[in-house]
Design a protein around this motif. Structure first.
Motif, PDB file in Angstrom:
ATOM      1  N   ARG A  40      16.977 -11.343   7.206  1.00  0.00           N
ATOM      2  CA  ARG A  40      17.718 -10.252   6.585  1.00  0.00           C
ATOM      3  C   ARG A  40      18.589 -10.746   5.428  1.00  0.00           C
ATOM      4  O   ARG A  40      18.763 -10.053   4.427  1.00  0.00           O
ATOM      5  CB  ARG A  40      18.566  -9.552   7.654  1.00  0.00           C
TER       6      ARG A  40
ATOM      7  N   ARG B 151      16.349 -11.231   2.366  1.00  0.00           N
ATOM      8  CA  ARG B 151      16.028  -9.940   1.747  1.00  0.00           C
ATOM      9  C   ARG B 151      17.236  -9.366   1.010  1.00  0.00           C
ATOM     10  O   ARG B 151      17.101  -8.778  -0.064  1.00  0.00           O
ATOM     11  CB  ARG B 151      15.538  -8.980   2.828  1.00  0.00           C
TER      12      ARG B 151
ATOM     13  N   TRP C 191      25.788  -9.533   7.300  1.00  0.00           N
ATOM     14  CA  TRP C 191      25.004 -10.351   8.204  1.00  0.00           C
ATOM     15  C   TRP C 191      25.606 -11.745   8.374  1.00  0.00           C
ATOM     16  O   TRP C 191      25.539 -12.332   9.463  1.00  0.00           O
ATOM     17  CB  TRP C 191      23.555 -10.449   7.725  1.00  0.00           C
TER      18      TRP C 191
ATOM     19  N   ASP D  95      16.730  -4.034  14.016  1.00  0.00           N
ATOM     20  CA  ASP D  95      18.126  -4.451  14.201  1.00  0.00           C
ATOM     21  C   ASP D  95      18.566  -4.297  15.652  1.00  0.00           C
ATOM     22  O   ASP D  95      19.241  -5.174  16.205  1.00  0.00           O
ATOM     23  CB  ASP D  95      19.048  -3.632  13.294  1.00  0.00           C
TER      24      ASP D  95
END
Length: 226
Positions: A65, A68, A81, A199
Motif C-alpha cells: 500500500r 502504491r 500507513w 484492508d
C-alpha cells in the motif's frame, strides 16, 4: 524488468545495504533460547509460520500500500500507513528496529541522491520513518516494479531469518541454503496474498511472538538486537 531497475532492486534489497538489518532476529533469538527452534525442521516451521501469520498479512501488505501511495504521490495515504505500521510494533525492540532502519535508509537515499525532492521531503516530514515506508519510497524513486520489489522484500526477510539459524541453531551453510530454497513457493504465495488482501483482512495478531520479543529485551546473553 529493465536492467537498471533490476540492478537497483538487487542493491536495495541486499543484506549488505548499510542499514543494520543483519543485527536483528525479530524474536527468533528468543525462540532459539527457549528451544522452540532447535533444528532445520523447527527453523522452517518458525519461518513459514511468521511469514504467513505476520509478514504477509501485515508488513508486506502495508509495504504494498505504501508503494502504491508513493506512486500516486498520495502523501496522506503514505503517512497513514506508515503511522499504522509504527503503531503495530508492540514491543520496544520491534519498534526500535523499524525506526532505526527506516531512518538509516532515509539517510542513505538522501546521501545517494536517488529520490526526488518531493519524495524525500515526504519521508523527512514524518516524525519517525518506518522501514517499509523508506523502502517503498526507494522503490518508487528508482522505478522498480512493485511486484518484484515486494517479492525481494519477502526474500530478504526470509534470508535474514535463515542466516540467524545458520549462526545460532546452528545449521550448516548447505542446510541453510536448502532451507532458503525450500521457501520459494511459500514466498510466492505470501507475495500474492499481500497484494490481494483487503484492508479489513490485514492482521498481525501474534501474541506468542510479542511475548518472545518482550522476553528478549531482558535475555541475559544475546547476539541480536531483537
Amino acid at each position: 524488468m529493465p536492467a537498471s531497475a533490476l540492478l537497483h532492486l538487487l542493491q536495495f534489497a541486499s543484506p549488505a545495504l548499510p542499514i543494520g538489518a543483519y543485527s536483528y532476529s525479530q524474536g527468533l533469538e528468543a525462540a532459539l533460547e527457549r528451544g522452540i527452534v532447535a533444528d532445520a525442521a523447527t527453523a522452517r516451521a518458525w519461518i513459514v509460520g511468521q511469514l504467513h501469520e505476520v509478514v504477509a498479512p501485515w508488513e508486506a501488505a502495508v509495504c504494498w500500500r505504501l508503494m502504491r501511495a508513493f506512486q500516486r504521490r498520495d502523501m496522506a495515504a503514505a503517512l497513514m500507513w506508515s503511522e499504522r505500521f509504527i503503531a503495530s510494533r508492540d514491543s520496544a525492540e520491534s519498534r526500535a528496529e523499524t525506526i532505526q532502519m527506516g531512518y538509516s535508509l532515509t539517510q542513505l537515499l538522501a546521501e545517494l541522491g536517488v529520490a526526488d525532492g518531493a519524495l524525500l521531503a515526504a519521508l523527512r516530514g514524518q516524525d519517525e520513518v518506518a522501514l517499509p515506508t523508506a523502502y517503498a519510497c526507494a522503490v518508487v524513486a528508482l522505478a522498480i516494479p512493485h511486484e518484484a520489489a515486494l517479492l525481494a522484500l519477502l526474500f530478504a526477510w526470509a534470508e535474514n531469518q535463515v542466516l540467524v539459524c545458520v549462526k545460532s541453531v546452528p545449521l550448516g551453510q548447505v542446510a541453510g541454503q536448502r532451507l532458503l530454497l525450500s521457501l520459494r513457493a511459500e514466498l510466492e504465495a505470501a507475495a500474492r496474498f499481500a497484494q490481494s488482501v483487503r484492508d479489513e483482512g490485514m492482521r498481525n495478531w501474534a501474541p506468542g511472538l510479542s511475548l518472545l520479543s518482550m522476553q528478549h529485551e531482558v535475555q541475559y546473553s544475546r547476539l541480536y538486537r531483537s
